[in-house]
Design an enzyme around this catalytic site. Structure first.
Site, short mmCIF file in Angstrom:
data_model
loop_
_atom_site.label_atom_id
_atom_site.label_comp_id
_atom_site.label_asym_id
_atom_site.label_seq_id
_atom_site.Cartn_x
_atom_site.Cartn_y
_atom_site.Cartn_z
N TYR A 48 3.27 -12.72 -0.57
CA TYR A 48 2.05 -12.95 -1.33
C TYR A 48 2.11 -12.24 -2.69
CZ TYR A 48 -0.91 -14.72 2.58
OH TYR A 48 -1.49 -15.45 3.60
N CYS A 79 -2.81 -6.30 5.09
CA CYS A 79 -1.91 -6.60 3.98
C CYS A 79 -2.57 -6.03 2.72
CB CYS A 79 -1.78 -8.11 3.87
SG CYS A 79 -0.86 -8.68 2.43
N THR A 81 -1.75 -6.55 -0.36
CA THR A 81 -1.84 -7.57 -1.42
C THR A 81 -3.03 -8.49 -1.18
OG1 THR A 81 0.56 -7.46 -1.47
CG2 THR A 81 -0.47 -9.23 -2.72
N CYS A 189 2.16 -1.06 0.93
CA CYS A 189 2.45 -2.41 1.44
C CYS A 189 2.74 -2.21 2.91
CB CYS A 189 3.66 -2.98 0.71
SG CYS A 189 4.33 -4.47 1.50
N1 DGL Z 1 2.46 -6.67 3.78
C1 DGL Z 1 2.09 -7.18 2.50
C2 DGL Z 1 1.33 -6.08 1.74
O1 DGL Z 1 0.87 -5.18 2.37
C3 DGL Z 1 3.27 -7.75 1.84
C4 DGL Z 1 3.04 -8.31 0.50
C5 DGL Z 1 3.73 -9.58 0.16
O2 DGL Z 1 3.71 -10.52 0.95
O3 DGL Z 1 4.25 -9.63 -0.95
O4 DGL Z 1 1.17 -6.06 0.56
#
Ligand code: DGL
Length: 270
Positions: A48, A79, A81, A189
């Site tokens: 994401y 997540c 993001t 993340c």
């Molecule tokens: N686990 C997601 C986060 O905490 C991953 C982000 C991604 O999909 O780029 O940001």
């Protein structure tokens, strides 16, 4: 089962762009062992990190609609993001309690002796309003250094938790932060705490990497208590869905599950 029991024993929903949210799930089952869960990994759309806000909101709304239809009593946006892009917005759209993710800046700022703290996160999280609000509220007394953890989500999604390539990538990111004299690094993340053994090996005591999961689950517990809907004696059921391949999700969750778990494919309308 009466209506109150139904609500108490209803599952907690969690979702992530992929398998990273398992780092939150493992803490949930440790601290709240009677809660049932439904986890959705949107691996078909992972990562994401570089997607526009509107797209992340639309994907999140679809997953939330699915989780609500399954009878969830609370949803953890596991997540960073998705939380940065959609948490405030989701709270306006849906009538269910949400707990979101943000880098653990408050404990990092409190523990720092050098006055420099680092955040390792995706571009989406580092640009989000949520992070800037948290810096304003909790990290005014320290210098905050940010670093986009390019490539790391992909390594975790591919199950490469301790390969030489992952170590090389991680070293590059962490050394940049260490060069700024940081002694606390907030893992911003949810994929990154799954790399904690490698992170600790690279840091070798030069800084502490902070996993936000315990604080997130304490917040889940607080919200459940406010509504009096914490499951205290049920035998939990854990369901896992992936919009992409189920293999890596299943492999990852079974590292932490006491009982074998089979992940199911999930097709969202899109
Ligand atoms: N686990 C997601 C986060 O905490 C991953 C982000 C991604 O999909 O780029 O940001």
């Amino acid at each position: 089962m009466n209506l109150i029991e139904q609500k108490v024993n209803a599952p907690i929903g969690l979702f992530d762009s992929g398998i990273g949210g398992v780092s939150i799930w493992r803490e949930l089952v440790r601290l709240l062992p009677h809660e049932s869960t439904i986890y959705v990994a949107d691996s078909a759309n992972c990562p994401y990190g570089f997607r526009p806000t509107a797209e992340i909101r639309a994907l999140s709304a679809e997953i939330v609609t699915f989780l609500i239809a399954q009878g969830c009593k609370l949803i953890v946006v596991a997540c960073n993001t998705a939380s940065a892009a959609a948490l405030y917005w989701l709270r306006e759209q849906f009538k269910i309690p949400f707990v979101g993710l943000e880098p653990a800046l408050k404990p990092a700022a409190k523990a720092s002796k050098t006055g420099h703290i680092g955040i390792l996160a995706t571009q989406g999280t580092l640009q989000g309003e949520l992070l800037h609000n948290t810096i304003r509220t909790h990290a005014q007394t320290v210098q905050v250094h940010v670093r986009v953890g390019s490539g790391l989500v992909k390594q975790v999604e591919n199950g490469q938790l301790d390969t030489p390539m992952t170590k090389k990538l991680l070293s590059e990111h962490l050394e940049v932060l260490l060069a700024k004299k940081v002694d606390q690094i907030a893992l911003g993340c949810t994929h990154y705490p799954l790399l904690q053994p490698l992170i600790d090996q690279i840091l070798a005591g030069r800084a502490v990497a902070i996993d936000p999961a315990p604080a997130v689950i304490r917040q889940v517990q607080r919200l459940l208590n406010v509504d009096n809907i914490q499951a205290l004696s049920a035998t939990p059921l854990h369901q896992f869905y992936s919009t992409g391949t189920t293999e890596q999700l299943q492999r990852m969750v079974n590292r932490f599950s006491a009982r074998p778990i089979v992940a199911q494919p999930l097709q969202l309308k899109g």
